[in-house]
Design a protein around this motif. Structure first.
Motif, PDB file in Angstrom:
ATOM      1  N   PHE A 143       0.789  -1.233   0.000  1.00 35.74           N
ATOM      2  CA  PHE A 143       0.000   0.000   0.000  1.00 35.74           C
ATOM      3  C   PHE A 143       0.826   1.292   0.000  1.00 35.74           C
ATOM      4  O   PHE A 143       0.268   2.369  -0.166  1.00 35.74           O
ATOM      5  N   ARG A 144       2.143   1.209   0.151  1.00 35.58           N
ATOM      6  CA  ARG A 144       2.914   2.458   0.206  1.00 35.58           C
ATOM      7  C   ARG A 144       3.071   3.119  -1.160  1.00 35.58           C
ATOM      8  O   ARG A 144       3.424   4.292  -1.248  1.00 35.58           O
ATOM      9  N   TRP A 145       2.797   2.396  -2.239  1.00 35.92           N
ATOM     10  CA  TRP A 145       2.977   2.962  -3.568  1.00 35.92           C
ATOM     11  C   TRP A 145       1.840   3.904  -3.938  1.00 35.92           C
ATOM     12  O   TRP A 145       1.984   4.716  -4.861  1.00 35.92           O
ATOM     13  N   LYS A 146       0.734   3.811  -3.241  1.00 38.34           N
ATOM     14  CA  LYS A 146      -0.378   4.740  -3.436  1.00 38.34           C
ATOM     15  C   LYS A 146      -0.380   5.770  -2.297  1.00 38.34           C
ATOM     16  O   LYS A 146       0.474   5.742  -1.419  1.00 38.34           O
ATOM     17  N   ASN A 147      -1.357   6.644  -2.298  1.00 35.86           N
ATOM     18  CA  ASN A 147      -1.387   7.731  -1.307  1.00 35.86           C
ATOM     19  C   ASN A 147      -2.104   7.313  -0.030  1.00 35.86           C
ATOM     20  O   ASN A 147      -3.032   7.992   0.438  1.00 35.86           O
ATOM     21  N   PHE A 148      -1.663   6.209   0.552  1.00 33.33           N
ATOM     22  CA  PHE A 148      -2.228   5.752   1.811  1.00 33.33           C
ATOM     23  C   PHE A 148      -1.242   6.008   2.941  1.00 33.33           C
ATOM     24  O   PHE A 148      -0.030   5.855   2.784  1.00 33.33           O
ATOM     25  N   ASP A 149      -1.778   6.387   4.083  1.00 34.58           N
ATOM     26  CA  ASP A 149      -0.947   6.682   5.251  1.00 34.58           C
ATOM     27  C   ASP A 149      -1.141   5.693   6.396  1.00 34.58           C
ATOM     28  O   ASP A 149      -0.300   5.606   7.293  1.00 34.58           O
ATOM     29  N   LYS A 150      -2.249   4.950   6.373  1.00 27.24           N
ATOM     30  CA  LYS A 150      -2.566   4.110   7.532  1.00 27.24           C
ATOM     31  C   LYS A 150      -3.374   2.890   7.097  1.00 27.24           C
ATOM     32  O   LYS A 150      -4.185   2.956   6.160  1.00 27.24           O
ATOM     33  N   ILE A 151      -3.137   1.768   7.804  1.00 29.88           N
ATOM     34  CA  ILE A 151      -3.924   0.550   7.612  1.00 29.88           C
ATOM     35  C   ILE A 151      -4.580   0.196   8.940  1.00 29.88           C
ATOM     36  O   ILE A 151      -3.904   0.094   9.974  1.00 29.88           O
ATOM     37  N   LYS A 152      -5.896   0.012   8.935  1.00 29.78           N
ATOM     38  CA  LYS A 152      -6.629  -0.425  10.124  1.00 29.78           C
ATOM     39  C   LYS A 152      -6.998  -1.893   9.953  1.00 29.78           C
ATOM     40  O   LYS A 152      -7.464  -2.311   8.891  1.00 29.78           O
ATOM     41  N   LEU A 153      -6.813  -2.686  11.016  1.00 33.28           N
ATOM     42  CA  LEU A 153      -6.966  -4.128  10.956  1.00 33.28           C
ATOM     43  C   LEU A 153      -8.121  -4.611  11.827  1.00 33.28           C
ATOM     44  O   LEU A 153      -8.286  -4.138  12.967  1.00 33.28           O
ATOM     45  N   TYR A 154      -8.906  -5.561  11.306  1.00 30.43           N
ATOM     46  CA  TYR A 154     -10.067  -6.103  12.023  1.00 30.43           C
ATOM     47  C   TYR A 154     -10.141  -7.610  11.842  1.00 30.43           C
ATOM     48  O   TYR A 154      -9.735  -8.151  10.809  1.00 30.43           O
ATOM     49  N   THR A 155     -10.704  -8.283  12.858  1.00 30.52           N
ATOM     50  CA  THR A 155     -11.020  -9.712  12.786  1.00 30.52           C
ATOM     51  C   THR A 155     -12.466  -9.898  13.227  1.00 30.52           C
ATOM     52  O   THR A 155     -12.828  -9.534  14.346  1.00 30.52           O
ATOM     53  N   ASN A 156     -13.288 -10.444  12.348  1.00 27.29           N
ATOM     54  CA  ASN A 156     -14.715 -10.639  12.661  1.00 27.29           C
ATOM     55  C   ASN A 156     -15.362  -9.368  13.219  1.00 27.29           C
ATOM     56  O   ASN A 156     -16.054  -9.380  14.240  1.00 27.29           O
ATOM     57  N   ASN A 157     -15.115  -8.250  12.547  1.00 25.50           N
ATOM     58  CA  ASN A 157     -15.670  -6.940  12.902  1.00 25.50           C
ATOM     59  C   ASN A 157     -15.116  -6.364  14.198  1.00 25.50           C
ATOM     60  O   ASN A 157     -15.563  -5.300  14.643  1.00 25.50           O
ATOM     61  N   GLU A 158     -14.150  -7.042  14.800  1.00 25.95           N
ATOM     62  CA  GLU A 158     -13.533  -6.536  16.021  1.00 25.95           C
ATOM     63  C   GLU A 158     -12.138  -5.992  15.709  1.00 25.95           C
ATOM     64  O   GLU A 158     -11.407  -6.578  14.913  1.00 25.95           O
TER      65      GLU A 158
END
Length: 374
Positions: free
Chosen positions: A210-225
């Motif tokens: 994801f660093r090649w695009k204009n993204f600054d952050k990744i949020k992670l979830y498991t089963n909506n948690e």
């Protein structure tokens, strides 16, 4: 009804005498390379021998062998010895395919290693190599219409990474959503067992995607948690740094070679170039240094977005393919440190088809373009 012809020695001899004279002007290395590449293609050939065909073939061989020994032969080299040499070299590579002693002189690769054009349409995905824990960023041409998550899934549905030695992509078992500068990844708990348990490897895999695009952050979830469970505990977010200060080495795999960034970051581009020429004990020993030994770096100068590297070509080295690999690895490394152009001094006399070494060269967008055809 098909007419059958009865062949005899005189018929065949007359036909052979009427064939035009053939001469092979290739060098020994070119003949060896031709044989090697022909073997590498592994094309299927269907052969249906008949008694007549085998008899004719036997006579032709006997006839050629009994011709005047003083006559110049059509081929100037002993291809049997070349085949033996080729087999010996391939056997040696099979026995120790990724020894730390390998260098660019063992690699002949025709595939492009970097991509420039249509920057807004290029999508890059990080893949984990099966056996060596190396992350390989792969780029493909996307479009400006669909969200990146749709394009990623479309590519992954058509791409067989196992052909190259990659593990199945973890993104195929994730729901991906991108909004502005943030990417959200969600996985079912039953699928989380396929994730790399090492926190560093998981984070690097995310960043190389994801660093090649204009993204600054990744949020992670498991089963909506919130959060994904790794061996060191739950991971909730990943900050995406664009400039990771990596050095680029070469990784030869099943079908082709790839430029890969090191896991290690370097303090300066000078230090990264030194590792790319002389090796680094902290770098995976599957990776091949990309700066050729005949080229001594005398000076590295920084001026804004321009990096100037002054070389001394100590052996008048002129191999275009391997010099191109070196140039592209250095361009990608320069990009890691925020430079947009690189000038290569001391290489102006080299004839490189892809680059004009008399002028500064723009750094690429991303490495390792692959094309998938439906």
């Amino acid at each position: 009804m098909t007419k059958h012809y009865r062949w005899n020695d005189d018929n065949i001899k007359e036909m052979l005498m009427e064939l035009p004279e053939m001469k092979d002007t290739r060098s020994r290395d070119e003949v060896w390379q031709s044989i090697h590449l022909h073997k590498k293609k592994k094309r299927k050939q269907w052969i249906v021998p008949t008694v007549a065909a085998l008899a004719s073939l036997f006579f032709i061989i006997s006839f050629v062998q009994n011709r005047d020994q003083n006559q110049d032969t059509a081929l100037q080299f002993d291809e049997a010895s070349l085949l033996e040499e080729s087999s010996a070299k391939e056997e040696a590579l099979d026995m120790a395919p990724f020894s730390s002693g390998k260098d660019l002189n063992t690699v002949i690769d025709e595939e492009p290693l970097v991509i420039y054009n249509n920057q807004q349409q290029i999508v890059t995905i990080g893949f984990l190599e099966k056996n060596r824990n190396v992350i390989v960023p792969i780029s493909f041409i996307g479009n400006d219409v669909e969200p990146i998550e749709n394009q990623m899934q479309g590519f992954l549905n058509d791409f067989n990474g196992e052909v190259y030695g990659f593990q199945p992509s973890i993104f195929q078992s994730m729901e991906i959503e991108s909004v502005n500068d943030t990417v959200t990844l969600e996985i079912d708990e039953e699928d989380s067992s396929h994730l790399p348990k090492d926190r560093t490897t998981f984070q690097e895999l995310m960043r190389e995607t994801f660093r090649w695009k204009n993204f600054d952050k990744i949020k992670l979830y498991t089963n909506n948690e919130p959060g994904i469970e790794l061996s060191s505990g739950k991971l909730f977010e990943i900050e995406i740094d664009k400039l990771l200060k990596k050095a680029y080495f070469l990784l030869p795999l099943n079908e082709r070679s790839f430029l890969v960034p090191t896991k290690k970051s370097y303090q300066s581009v000078d230090e990264a170039f030194h590792a790319m020429r002389n090796g680094d004990g902290q770098v995976n020993d599957s990776l091949i240094p990309t700066i050729l030994q005949p080229f001594l770096i005398e000076k590295v100068e920084k001026d804004g977005n321009l990096l100037t590297v002054s070389f001394k070509n100590e052996e008048n080295y002129v191999d275009e393919k391997r010099v191109t690999i070196m140039i592209e690895a250095m361009l990608m490394t320069a990009k890691e440190f925020g430079f947009e152009y690189v000038e290569f001094k001391g290489l102006e006399d080299l004839m490189i088809q892809k680059y004009d070494l008399r002028n500064p060269i723009e750094v690429p967008y991303s490495p390792n373009p692959l094309y998938v055809y439906n």
